[in-house]
Design a protein around this motif. Structure first.
Motif, PDB file in Angstrom:
ATOM      1  N   HIS A  48      -3.564   8.382   2.060  1.00  0.00           N
ATOM      2  CA  HIS A  48      -4.701   9.697   1.210  1.00  0.00           C
ATOM      3  C   HIS A  48      -4.407  11.406   1.809  1.00  0.00           C
ATOM      4  O   HIS A  48      -4.920  11.439   2.625  1.00  0.00           O
ATOM      5  N   ARG A  49      -3.636  12.480   1.118  1.00  0.00           N
ATOM      6  CA  ARG A  49      -3.057  13.124   2.167  1.00  0.00           C
ATOM      7  C   ARG A  49      -3.991  14.223   1.763  1.00  0.00           C
ATOM      8  O   ARG A  49      -4.138  14.954   0.745  1.00  0.00           O
ATOM      9  N   ILE A  50      -5.144  14.575   2.399  1.00  0.00           N
ATOM     10  CA  ILE A  50      -6.176  14.946   2.766  1.00  0.00           C
ATOM     11  C   ILE A  50      -6.646  15.919   3.427  1.00  0.00           C
ATOM     12  O   ILE A  50      -7.592  16.749   3.398  1.00  0.00           O
ATOM     13  N   LYS A  51      -6.121  15.925   4.616  1.00  0.00           N
ATOM     14  CA  LYS A  51      -6.531  16.489   5.998  1.00  0.00           C
ATOM     15  C   LYS A  51      -5.625  18.268   6.122  1.00  0.00           C
ATOM     16  O   LYS A  51      -6.152  18.912   6.996  1.00  0.00           O
ATOM     17  N   LYS A  52      -4.487  18.561   5.896  1.00  0.00           N
ATOM     18  CA  LYS A  52      -3.632  19.357   6.437  1.00  0.00           C
ATOM     19  C   LYS A  52      -2.890  20.055   5.340  1.00  0.00           C
ATOM     20  O   LYS A  52      -3.316  19.863   4.183  1.00  0.00           O
ATOM     21  N   GLN A  53      -3.459  21.118   5.966  1.00  0.00           N
ATOM     22  CA  GLN A  53      -3.202  22.940   4.751  1.00  0.00           C
ATOM     23  C   GLN A  53      -2.447  22.621   4.454  1.00  0.00           C
ATOM     24  O   GLN A  53      -0.921  22.685   4.635  1.00  0.00           O
ATOM     25  N   ASP A  54      -1.670  23.502   3.848  1.00  0.00           N
ATOM     26  CA  ASP A  54      -0.763  23.344   2.687  1.00  0.00           C
ATOM     27  C   ASP A  54       0.786  22.481   2.814  1.00  0.00           C
ATOM     28  O   ASP A  54       1.498  22.644   3.064  1.00  0.00           O
ATOM     29  N   ASP A  91      -3.993  12.189  11.554  1.00  0.00           N
ATOM     30  CA  ASP A  91      -3.913  13.597  11.434  1.00  0.00           C
ATOM     31  C   ASP A  91      -3.867  14.046  10.171  1.00  0.00           C
ATOM     32  O   ASP A  91      -3.848  14.728  10.136  1.00  0.00           O
ATOM     33  N   GLU A  92      -3.025  13.253   9.620  1.00  0.00           N
ATOM     34  CA  GLU A  92      -2.711  13.863   7.686  1.00  0.00           C
ATOM     35  C   GLU A  92      -3.226  13.188   6.343  1.00  0.00           C
ATOM     36  O   GLU A  92      -3.145  13.729   6.231  1.00  0.00           O
ATOM     37  N   GLY A  93      -4.243  12.466   7.189  1.00  0.00           N
ATOM     38  CA  GLY A  93      -4.638  11.677   5.898  1.00  0.00           C
ATOM     39  C   GLY A  93      -5.703  10.583   5.663  1.00  0.00           C
ATOM     40  O   GLY A  93      -6.028  10.537   6.690  1.00  0.00           O
ATOM     41  N   VAL A  94      -6.394   9.691   5.360  1.00  0.00           N
ATOM     42  CA  VAL A  94      -6.842   8.562   5.736  1.00  0.00           C
ATOM     43  C   VAL A  94      -5.941   8.025   5.146  1.00  0.00           C
ATOM     44  O   VAL A  94      -5.756   7.098   4.100  1.00  0.00           O
ATOM     45  N   LEU A  95      -5.648   6.368   5.775  1.00  0.00           N
ATOM     46  CA  LEU A  95      -5.189   5.237   5.732  1.00  0.00           C
ATOM     47  C   LEU A  95      -5.967   4.517   4.904  1.00  0.00           C
ATOM     48  O   LEU A  95      -7.165   3.977   5.646  1.00  0.00           O
ATOM     49  N   LYS A  96      -5.527   3.304   3.900  1.00  0.00           N
ATOM     50  CA  LYS A  96      -6.218   2.706   3.632  1.00  0.00           C
ATOM     51  C   LYS A  96      -6.004   1.494   2.794  1.00  0.00           C
ATOM     52  O   LYS A  96      -4.536   1.443   2.143  1.00  0.00           O
ATOM     53  N   TRP A  97      -5.684   0.199   2.913  1.00  0.00           N
ATOM     54  CA  TRP A  97      -5.710  -0.821   2.479  1.00  0.00           C
ATOM     55  C   TRP A  97      -5.957  -0.576   0.966  1.00  0.00           C
ATOM     56  O   TRP A  97      -6.731  -0.598   0.636  1.00  0.00           O
ATOM     57  N   ILE A  98      -5.361  -0.958  -0.117  1.00  0.00           N
ATOM     58  CA  ILE A  98      -5.444  -0.899  -1.670  1.00  0.00           C
ATOM     59  C   ILE A  98      -5.252  -1.956  -2.019  1.00  0.00           C
ATOM     60  O   ILE A  98      -4.345  -3.010  -1.935  1.00  0.00           O
ATOM     61  N   ASP A  99      -5.059  -2.776  -2.939  1.00  0.00           N
ATOM     62  CA  ASP A  99      -5.265  -4.068  -3.404  1.00  0.00           C
ATOM     63  C   ASP A  99      -3.759  -3.810  -4.718  1.00  0.00           C
ATOM     64  O   ASP A  99      -4.349  -2.538  -5.412  1.00  0.00           O
ATOM     65  N   ASP A 100      -2.955  -4.533  -4.498  1.00  0.00           N
ATOM     66  CA  ASP A 100      -2.029  -3.940  -5.245  1.00  0.00           C
ATOM     67  C   ASP A 100      -1.979  -4.148  -6.317  1.00  0.00           C
ATOM     68  O   ASP A 100      -0.850  -3.413  -6.785  1.00  0.00           O
ATOM     69  N   ASP A 101      -3.087  -4.838  -7.269  1.00  0.00           N
ATOM     70  CA  ASP A 101      -3.254  -4.730  -8.290  1.00  0.00           C
ATOM     71  C   ASP A 101      -4.139  -3.392  -9.040  1.00  0.00           C
ATOM     72  O   ASP A 101      -4.046  -2.430  -9.824  1.00  0.00           O
ATOM     73  N   LYS A 102      -4.320  -2.025  -7.737  1.00  0.00           N
ATOM     74  CA  LYS A 102      -4.819  -1.342  -8.063  1.00  0.00           C
ATOM     75  C   LYS A 102      -4.199   0.181  -7.524  1.00  0.00           C
ATOM     76  O   LYS A 102      -4.450   1.474  -8.380  1.00  0.00           O
ATOM     77  N   ILE A 103      -3.326  -0.406  -6.896  1.00  0.00           N
ATOM     78  CA  ILE A 103      -2.112   1.078  -6.551  1.00  0.00           C
ATOM     79  C   ILE A 103      -1.948   1.653  -7.391  1.00  0.00           C
ATOM     80  O   ILE A 103      -1.385   2.853  -7.030  1.00  0.00           O
ATOM     81  N   LEU A 104      -1.615   1.858  -8.979  1.00  0.00           N
ATOM     82  CA  LEU A 104      -0.794   2.371  -9.334  1.00  0.00           C
ATOM     83  C   LEU A 104      -2.143   3.017 -10.403  1.00  0.00           C
ATOM     84  O   LEU A 104      -1.345   4.345 -11.664  1.00  0.00           O
ATOM     85  N   THR A 105      -3.121   3.297 -10.404  1.00  0.00           N
ATOM     86  CA  THR A 105      -4.233   3.603 -10.549  1.00  0.00           C
ATOM     87  C   THR A 105      -4.026   5.127  -9.755  1.00  0.00           C
ATOM     88  O   THR A 105      -5.217   5.623 -10.236  1.00  0.00           O
ATOM     89  N   LEU A 106      -3.906   4.990  -8.474  1.00  0.00           N
ATOM     90  CA  LEU A 106      -3.725   6.239  -7.513  1.00  0.00           C
ATOM     91  C   LEU A 106      -2.865   7.625  -7.442  1.00  0.00           C
ATOM     92  O   LEU A 106      -1.783   6.944  -8.748  1.00  0.00           O
ATOM     93  N   PRO A 107      -4.047   9.052  -7.480  1.00  0.00           N
ATOM     94  CA  PRO A 107      -3.581  10.155  -8.266  1.00  0.00           C
ATOM     95  C   PRO A 107      -1.829   9.528  -7.208  1.00  0.00           C
ATOM     96  O   PRO A 107      -2.133  10.318  -5.430  1.00  0.00           O
ATOM     97  N   MET A 108      -0.191   9.349  -7.466  1.00  0.00           N
ATOM     98  CA  MET A 108       0.714   9.409  -6.664  1.00  0.00           C
ATOM     99  C   MET A 108       2.243  10.971  -7.317  1.00  0.00           C
ATOM    100  O   MET A 108       1.568  10.813  -8.089  1.00  0.00           O
ATOM    101  N   TRP A 109       2.511  11.367  -6.389  1.00  0.00           N
ATOM    102  CA  TRP A 109       3.973  12.140  -7.293  1.00  0.00           C
ATOM    103  C   TRP A 109       4.067  10.697  -8.125  1.00  0.00           C
ATOM    104  O   TRP A 109       4.207   9.701  -7.918  1.00  0.00           O
ATOM    105  N   GLN A 110       4.494  11.327  -9.404  1.00  0.00           N
ATOM    106  CA  GLN A 110       4.932  10.311 -10.708  1.00  0.00           C
ATOM    107  C   GLN A 110       5.513   9.532 -10.670  1.00  0.00           C
ATOM    108  O   GLN A 110       5.801   8.654 -10.936  1.00  0.00           O
ATOM    109  N   GLY A 111       7.001  10.316  -9.529  1.00  0.00           N
ATOM    110  CA  GLY A 111       8.374   9.405  -9.383  1.00  0.00           C
ATOM    111  C   GLY A 111       7.809   8.125  -8.368  1.00  0.00           C
ATOM    112  O   GLY A 111       8.276   7.547  -7.934  1.00  0.00           O
TER     113      GLY A 111
END
Length: 152
Positions: free
Chosen positions: A19-25, A99-119
């Protein structure tokens, strides 16, 4: 063209996401992505993705599976980006803080609910079908306006 890699680390029906939440710009700011990054001088795609996995997670990749290559015209601050898409389920080590964000193991059946790049949602279909994909994804204002996929 800027060359990059992304890898989805897999274990026990889970995928390691960043989850990319740590870097500016950050072009990826606020989004969930796989681990990876830009090639350094003299690297192959495999060299790059293994280095990036280790730098971002502390994990050592022992084997990789290449699922495809995608081009993103004009996406990287106006430059074209070409990205190799991998998975890895054979690795060792202990995850460290990134240092770029938070790493987290996500259940595969929940992956598509995450906010990602559309592609990026397409990559999970690629992983499931086991075929090689050569794609082009064109964005405008963070929205996909063109998706082409050749499957081999």
């Amino acid at each position: 063209m800027i060359l990059t890699t992304v890898c989805y680390m897999k274990r026990d029906n889970q995928t390691l996401m960043l989850h990319r939440i740590k870097k500016q710009d950050d072009i990826n700011g606020g989004k969930w992505i796989g681990v990876g990054g830009k090639f350094e001088e003299g690297e192959s795609a495999e060299d790059c993705v293994k280095r990036e996995i280790f730098e971002e997670t502390g994990l050592v990749a022992h084997s990789l599976k290449l699922h495809g290559f995608v081009s993103f015209p004009g996406l990287y601050y106006g430059q074209d980006e070409g990205m190799f898409v991998y998975t890895c389920d054979d690795f060792s080590g202990v995850i460290h803080e990134c240092d770029e964000g938070v790493l987290k193991w996500i259940d595969d059946d929940k992956i598509l609910t995450l906010p990602m790049w559309q592609g990026d949602y397409h990559f999970f279909d690629w992983i499931k079908d086991g075929r090689f994909h050569s794609a082009k994804i064109v964005y405008e204002n963070d929205q996909v306006i063109e998706y082409q996929d050749n499957v081999y």
